[in-house]
Design a protein around this motif. Structure first.
Motif, PDB file in Angstrom:
ATOM      1  N   ALA A 318       0.886  -1.165   0.000  1.00  0.00           N
ATOM      2  CA  ALA A 318       0.000   0.000   0.000  1.00  0.00           C
ATOM      3  C   ALA A 318       0.926   1.217   0.000  1.00  0.00           C
ATOM      4  N   GLU A 319       0.910   1.998  -1.086  1.00  0.00           N
ATOM      5  CA  GLU A 319       2.014   2.930  -1.323  1.00  0.00           C
ATOM      6  C   GLU A 319       1.699   4.401  -1.080  1.00  0.00           C
ATOM      7  N   SER A 320       0.432   4.780  -0.909  1.00  0.00           N
ATOM      8  CA  SER A 320       0.093   6.197  -0.738  1.00  0.00           C
ATOM      9  C   SER A 320      -0.636   6.402   0.581  1.00  0.00           C
ATOM     10  N   VAL A 331      -5.310   7.817   5.600  1.00  0.00           N
ATOM     11  CA  VAL A 331      -6.003   7.138   4.510  1.00  0.00           C
ATOM     12  C   VAL A 331      -4.953   6.481   3.621  1.00  0.00           C
ATOM     13  N   ARG A 332      -5.041   5.161   3.476  1.00  0.00           N
ATOM     14  CA  ARG A 332      -4.105   4.412   2.638  1.00  0.00           C
ATOM     15  C   ARG A 332      -4.778   4.088   1.304  1.00  0.00           C
ATOM     16  N   SER A 333      -3.999   4.221   0.230  1.00  0.00           N
ATOM     17  CA  SER A 333      -4.513   3.902  -1.110  1.00  0.00           C
ATOM     18  C   SER A 333      -3.372   3.366  -1.962  1.00  0.00           C
ATOM     19  N   ASP A 334      -3.665   3.137  -3.231  1.00  0.00           N
ATOM     20  CA  ASP A 334      -2.679   2.576  -4.166  1.00  0.00           C
ATOM     21  C   ASP A 334      -2.123   1.257  -3.645  1.00  0.00           C
ATOM     22  N   GLY A 385      -8.047  -0.423  -3.959  1.00  0.00           N
ATOM     23  CA  GLY A 385      -7.809  -0.608  -2.540  1.00  0.00           C
ATOM     24  C   GLY A 385      -7.708   0.715  -1.817  1.00  0.00           C
ATOM     25  N   ARG A 386      -8.437   0.827  -0.728  1.00  0.00           N
ATOM     26  CA  ARG A 386      -8.414   2.060   0.049  1.00  0.00           C
ATOM     27  C   ARG A 386      -8.965   1.750   1.433  1.00  0.00           C
ATOM     28  N   ASP A 387      -8.263   2.204   2.469  1.00  0.00           N
ATOM     29  CA  ASP A 387      -8.788   2.044   3.818  1.00  0.00           C
ATOM     30  C   ASP A 387      -8.256   3.165   4.701  1.00  0.00           C
ATOM     31  N   PHE A 399      -2.888  -6.970   2.371  1.00  0.00           N
ATOM     32  CA  PHE A 399      -2.940  -6.390   1.035  1.00  0.00           C
ATOM     33  C   PHE A 399      -4.299  -6.662   0.394  1.00  0.00           C
ATOM     34  N   VAL A 400      -4.836  -5.656  -0.274  1.00  0.00           N
ATOM     35  CA  VAL A 400      -6.114  -5.763  -0.967  1.00  0.00           C
ATOM     36  C   VAL A 400      -5.851  -5.782  -2.466  1.00  0.00           C
TER      37      VAL A 400
END
Length: 700
Positions: A318-320, A331-334, A385-387, A399-400
């Protein structure tokens, strides 16, 4: 988590001290490990292949070239190429997981598309801006840095300069050495090396290295291992065959940066890692080379080399991350999974002739090379993917993968080039040096899900012309002009939208002065340059929706280097680089409005860099050293509205040599525990904090 900066003097550290006192009766008494070396010969007399294949010394080259000696790197504890290169004039590491941790900034240009990196004369083509070899300096004899365009020797992607990694040389005399180190955060390093002759015709060498630890960021453990082996066989008095293999495996920290709070670093987040628990970053590299050196005559040599490169890279992260100060959440995305499978085959031929032309000393090198690269890119795009997780106390989660990871495109890249270099003495002490390269690159790309694809071709000519005037045996004045080439983006992963764009040329003008003094105990150099890079992608002023290759950026600067052993016990090495990088003709669209960036500094471009290393032998068998590094501020955006603060890092070490060939070193990196941004823009990849290390080195 271990205390920040703590030194784990556990079993490994105790073993180091014991080894330092171990019986070393088998040690070679002629070998000592002195921290301060008084040089009998000026470093300007050394030869660097990064600057030329003519065998010219640094003094004879019309270019700014610096050699980082491998023994010196290991003595200072610069175990990775990035740590080593951070001490070179004007070089700033910009490593990130996505580029293999190896991207560099030099003379106002950044990334693998502008600062090429070459291993033992072999240039590994960069895919998606990622290069992951070498990983350790234990295997290296030296690192050569040529500042400014180097396209004559190495092709595209070298406008800012080129870094050449040279593995340890073969030798007939027996040599064996070992290194073991323990450091903060359960860190460890080891190195083993041996080599000698086998009979009168065979020489061999092998090196093994490894390192690992937990790092100073949560869940940012790492491991890396490397191997280098070479054997040379004199088939006849004129013909030598050399077989080499270098490989490495790395599991890098799964850390993609720290989110900024209102555009600034927040110390509360210093050790937080917001990546998922099952993330990974892995690189596997292997380079095999077979080389033949044939002496056609007393002053003519033919070199033929065939090589194969195999690369396997894997990311899942999760990179962003975006920090919400109202809720203290992130907020995690990418959620990105990527795979690179790359193979490269190549051949290179060089014919070197040394002699006279019209009664004047001259050197001529004619070369040809051909390369074929096969590359397959896999991912889980479109990336989803976002959480949301608490900023300070959270479960990392997993990981999503919404789309599934599978091959997305493949490419075949073919490169062919002819080049020549020539130097001739126009007058006693006055030499002219020139080079010319003609290259063709063909790219064929196939979109695997759709079955569509395209092919394109690039042709370019690069050149260099310089002159050197030697006032005496110590001082040289030089001037040169050159043309280099960069791609819009990596050619191996060239997208459809850029297939019709041309390569971006750059021209440089440079003058410089080099001098050795004090009987070889000191040397200094000064270089002044200007580089203009044209054909940048820029928005058209009349139609902002239209992108054209009409832009231009430039940089100009000064670089100063000094090395001086002013007594048998004291030595200083220092360098400084000052530059002015700017956009000359460049437009962007912001919020639907065309905005000019003319006169602005390109993002992530440091313009002030300073290095100092002071070594001192206070008493017999003891030595101490202090290193300082200052990197000036840079901007987060092309508008120059957001600034990344500069930083100063101090290193120190104390060494003791209890016996001949043995050295025990206590080392502190980032002594002041400076908090700084190593690279990154929207989220900061922080530089490592304070670290202590105990190292034992032994030669047998």
């Amino acid at each position: 988590m271990p205390m920040r900066g703590a030194l784990p003097l556990r079993r490994l550290s105790l073993a180091l001290i014991g080894l330092a006192f171990a019986d070393t009766a088998c040690a070679d008494d002629s070998t000592t490990l002195d921290a301060v070396q008084v040089r009998a010969q000026s470093p300007l007399e050394r030869v660097a292949d990064a600057g030329s294949r003519l065998g010219l010394s640094l003094r004879e080259l019309p270019a700014a070239v610096e050699i980082l000696d491998g023994e010196t790197l290991r003595e200072r504890g610069d175990d990775t190429p990035q740590r080593a290169l951070a001490r070179a004039a004007g070089v700033v590491p910009m490593g990130a997981p996505g580029n293999g941790g190896s991207s560099l900034s030099l003379r106002g240009f950044s990334g693998h598309g502008s600062v090429a990196q070459v291993y033992d004369g072999t240039r590994v083509f960069v895919a998606s801006g990622t290069l992951s070899f070498p990983g350790d300096t234990w295997q290296l004899d030296r690192i050569e840095v040529l500042r400014g365009p180097a396209s004559v020797l190495f092709g595209d992607s070298s406008i800012g300069g080129v870094v050449h990694y040279v593995p340890r040389a073969l030798q007939s005399a027996p040599r064996r050495e070992a290194m073991l180190a323990a450091s903060s955060w359960d860190g460890y390093r080891f190195g083993l090396g041996a080599g000698q002759g086998a009979g009168e015709r065979v020489r061999w060498r092998a090196d093994l290295t490894g390192a690992g630890g937990n790092g100073d960021i949560d869940r940012a453990g790492y491991e890396r291992y490397g191997f280098s082996g070479a054997v040379a066989w004199d088939l006849s008095p004129r013909l030598t065959a050399t077989l080499k293999y270098d490989g490495g495996r790395r599991h890098d920290p799964r850390y993609f940066g720290t989110p900024l709070v209102d555009g600034r670093l927040d110390r509360r987040l210093r050790e937080r890692n917001y990546d998922v628990a099952d993330s990974h970053v892995r690189y596997d590299d292997g380079l095999a080379r077979l080389r033949f050196d044939y002496a056609l005559g007393a002053r003519t040599q033919l070199v033929a080399e065939t090589y194969h490169v195999a690369i396997d890279r894997r990311w899942r992260n999760a990179e962003s991350y975006a920090f919400d100060p109202r809720k203290s959440t992130v907020v995690r995305s990418d959620f990105i999974a990527i795979g690179h499978d790359q193979e490269q085959w190549g051949q290179r031929f060089d014919l070197l002739a040394v002699g006279e032309l019209w009664g004047r000393a001259q050197r001529l090198n004619l070369g040809a090379e051909a390369t074929r690269v096969r590359f397959t890119h896999s991912n889980n795009g479109p990336y989803g993917g976002r959480d949301t997780v608490p900023a300070f106390d959270f479960a990392p989660g997993g990981f999503v993968n919404l789309a599934g990871t599978r091959p997305r495109f493949s490419s075949i890249t073919r490169q062919r080039a002819l080049y020549l270099e020539h130097s001739i003495e126009l007058w006693p002490r006055w030499t002219l040096v020139g080079g010319l390269r003609r290259e063709r690159i063909e790219v064929q790309r196939k979109e695997l899900p759709a079955g569509t694809g395209f092919g394109t071709q690039f042709d370019f000519t690069a050149w260099r012309l310089g002159t050197v005037f030697a006032f005496d045996g110590r001082t040289s004045l030089y001037a040169q002009t050159s043309k280099g080439i960069d791609p819009i983006s990596g050619l191996v992963t060239l997208p459809l939208a850029q297939k019709d764009w041309s390569l971006t040329p750059a021209r440089q003008i440079e003058i410089g002065l080099k001098q050795g003094f004090a009987g070889g105990r000191g040397d200094w150099s000064l270089a002044a340059y200007r580089i203009e890079k044209r054909n940048l992608l820029s928005r058209d002023e009349e139609d902002p929706n239209r992108v054209q290759q009409i832009g231009q950026r430039s940089s100009r600067g000064l670089e100063l280097g000094l090395g001086y052993a002013f007594s048998p016990r004291w030595r200083v090495d220092a360098n400084a680089a000052v530059l002015d990088a700017r956009f000359d003709d460049f437009n962007e669209v912001v919020a639907g409005r065309l905005v000019s960036r003319n006169g602005r500094t390109p993002a992530n471009t440091p313009e002030r860099v300073f290095n100092l290393w002071l070594g001192f032998d206070p008493v017999e068998r003891w030595s101490a050293a202090l290193g300082l590094r200052r990197v000036g501020h840079r901007y987060n955006d092309n508008a120059n509205t957001s600034r990344i603060d500069g930083y100063t890092v101090a290193d120190a070490q104390l060494s003791w040599r209890p016996r001949t060939g043995s050295r025990l070193t206590l080392r502190a990196r980032n002594l002041g525990d400076a908090l700084y941004v190593g690279s990154g823009r929207s989220q900061a990849l922080l530089g490592p904090g304070r670290e202590f290390e105990l190292e034992w080195t032994q030669r047998f």
